[in-house]
Design a protein around this motif. Structure first.
Motif, short mmCIF file in Angstrom:
data_model
loop_
_atom_site.label_atom_id
_atom_site.label_comp_id
_atom_site.label_asym_id
_atom_site.label_seq_id
_atom_site.Cartn_x
_atom_site.Cartn_y
_atom_site.Cartn_z
N SER A 3 44.18 48.88 38.16
CA SER A 3 43.88 48.80 39.58
C SER A 3 44.74 49.82 40.33
O SER A 3 45.82 50.18 39.89
CB SER A 3 44.15 47.40 40.11
OG SER A 3 45.49 47.04 39.89
N GLU A 18 40.28 47.10 38.23
CA GLU A 18 40.22 45.72 37.74
C GLU A 18 41.35 44.93 38.38
O GLU A 18 42.52 45.29 38.22
CB GLU A 18 40.36 45.69 36.22
CG GLU A 18 39.14 46.21 35.51
CD GLU A 18 39.24 46.04 34.01
OE1 GLU A 18 40.06 45.24 33.53
OE2 GLU A 18 38.48 46.73 33.32
N PHE A 19 41.01 43.90 39.09
CA PHE A 19 42.01 43.07 39.75
C PHE A 19 41.42 41.71 40.01
O PHE A 19 40.20 41.50 39.96
CB PHE A 19 42.46 43.70 41.09
CG PHE A 19 41.35 43.87 42.08
CD1 PHE A 19 40.99 42.84 42.93
CD2 PHE A 19 40.63 45.05 42.14
CE1 PHE A 19 39.94 42.98 43.83
CE2 PHE A 19 39.59 45.22 43.03
CZ PHE A 19 39.24 44.17 43.88
N THR A 20 42.29 40.77 40.27
CA THR A 20 41.91 39.44 40.73
C THR A 20 42.67 39.18 42.01
O THR A 20 43.87 39.46 42.08
CB THR A 20 42.28 38.37 39.68
OG1 THR A 20 41.62 38.68 38.45
CG2 THR A 20 41.86 36.99 40.15
N LEU A 21 41.99 38.67 43.01
CA LEU A 21 42.62 38.28 44.26
C LEU A 21 42.64 36.76 44.31
O LEU A 21 41.59 36.12 44.23
CB LEU A 21 41.84 38.85 45.45
CG LEU A 21 42.40 38.53 46.83
CD1 LEU A 21 43.78 39.15 47.03
CD2 LEU A 21 41.43 39.01 47.91
N GLU A 22 43.84 36.21 44.40
CA GLU A 22 44.00 34.75 44.36
C GLU A 22 44.63 34.25 45.64
O GLU A 22 45.42 34.96 46.28
CB GLU A 22 44.91 34.35 43.19
CG GLU A 22 44.40 34.72 41.84
CD GLU A 22 45.36 34.34 40.72
OE1 GLU A 22 46.55 34.08 41.01
OE2 GLU A 22 44.91 34.30 39.57
N ASP A 23 44.34 33.00 45.97
CA ASP A 23 45.02 32.36 47.10
C ASP A 23 46.35 31.79 46.62
O ASP A 23 46.72 31.93 45.46
CB ASP A 23 44.11 31.34 47.78
CG ASP A 23 43.86 30.09 46.93
OD1 ASP A 23 44.53 29.91 45.88
OD2 ASP A 23 43.00 29.29 47.32
N ALA A 28 40.90 32.05 42.53
CA ALA A 28 40.40 33.41 42.76
C ALA A 28 39.33 33.45 43.85
O ALA A 28 38.45 32.58 43.90
CB ALA A 28 39.83 33.97 41.46
N TYR A 29 39.43 34.45 44.69
CA TYR A 29 38.35 34.73 45.65
C TYR A 29 37.15 35.22 44.87
O TYR A 29 37.29 35.96 43.89
CB TYR A 29 38.78 35.83 46.62
CG TYR A 29 39.73 35.38 47.69
CD1 TYR A 29 41.08 35.19 47.43
CD2 TYR A 29 39.26 35.14 48.98
CE1 TYR A 29 41.95 34.78 48.43
CE2 TYR A 29 40.13 34.74 49.99
CZ TYR A 29 41.47 34.56 49.71
OH TYR A 29 42.32 34.16 50.70
N LYS A 30 35.98 34.82 45.28
CA LYS A 30 34.74 35.32 44.69
C LYS A 30 34.31 36.53 45.51
O LYS A 30 34.03 36.42 46.70
CB LYS A 30 33.68 34.23 44.69
CG LYS A 30 34.09 33.07 43.79
CD LYS A 30 33.12 31.93 43.84
CE LYS A 30 33.63 30.81 42.95
NZ LYS A 30 32.88 29.57 43.12
N LEU A 31 34.28 37.67 44.86
CA LEU A 31 34.13 38.94 45.57
C LEU A 31 32.73 39.52 45.49
O LEU A 31 32.52 40.68 45.85
CB LEU A 31 35.16 39.94 45.03
CG LEU A 31 36.62 39.49 45.17
CD1 LEU A 31 37.55 40.48 44.49
CD2 LEU A 31 36.99 39.31 46.64
N ASP A 35 34.10 45.86 43.25
CA ASP A 35 35.27 46.35 42.53
C ASP A 35 36.19 47.15 43.46
O ASP A 35 37.18 47.72 43.01
CB ASP A 35 34.88 47.17 41.30
CG ASP A 35 34.05 48.40 41.64
OD1 ASP A 35 33.87 48.70 42.84
OD2 ASP A 35 33.59 49.07 40.71
#
Ligand code: FES
Length: 73
Positions: A3, A18-23, A28-31, A35
């Motif tokens: 990323s 490639e990444f994951t965004l989490e609270d 994980a946020y559904k994006l 990408d």
């Protein structure tokens, strides 16, 4: 694919690759298959943590120029 986070001048953080965004709870946020996302750093978005363009009208100014941090303690 690694990323990359780009600090935009007077605007958001662009995150791509490639990444994951989490609270805060690790959910994980559904994006929606994106990408690339833009994260607010002006504090004025009504869709945090995402940028909604509010930085353009709130007067947010930051050059986003890379610099060296002090050594980790
Ligand atoms: S950086 Fe775009 S709304 Fe905050």
């Amino acid at each position: 694919m690694a990323s990359t986070i780009t600090v935009n001048e007077n605007g958001p953080l662009k995150v791509t690759g490639e990444f994951t965004l989490e609270d805060k709870d690790g959910i994980a946020y559904k994006l929606g298959g994106r990408d690339t996302i833009f994260l607010c750093r002006c504090g004025e978005s009504t869709n945090k943590p995402f940028c909604d363009g509010a930085h353009k009208s709130c007067g947010f100014l930051d050059p986003g120029t890379a610099r060296e941090l002090a050594p980790k303690k």
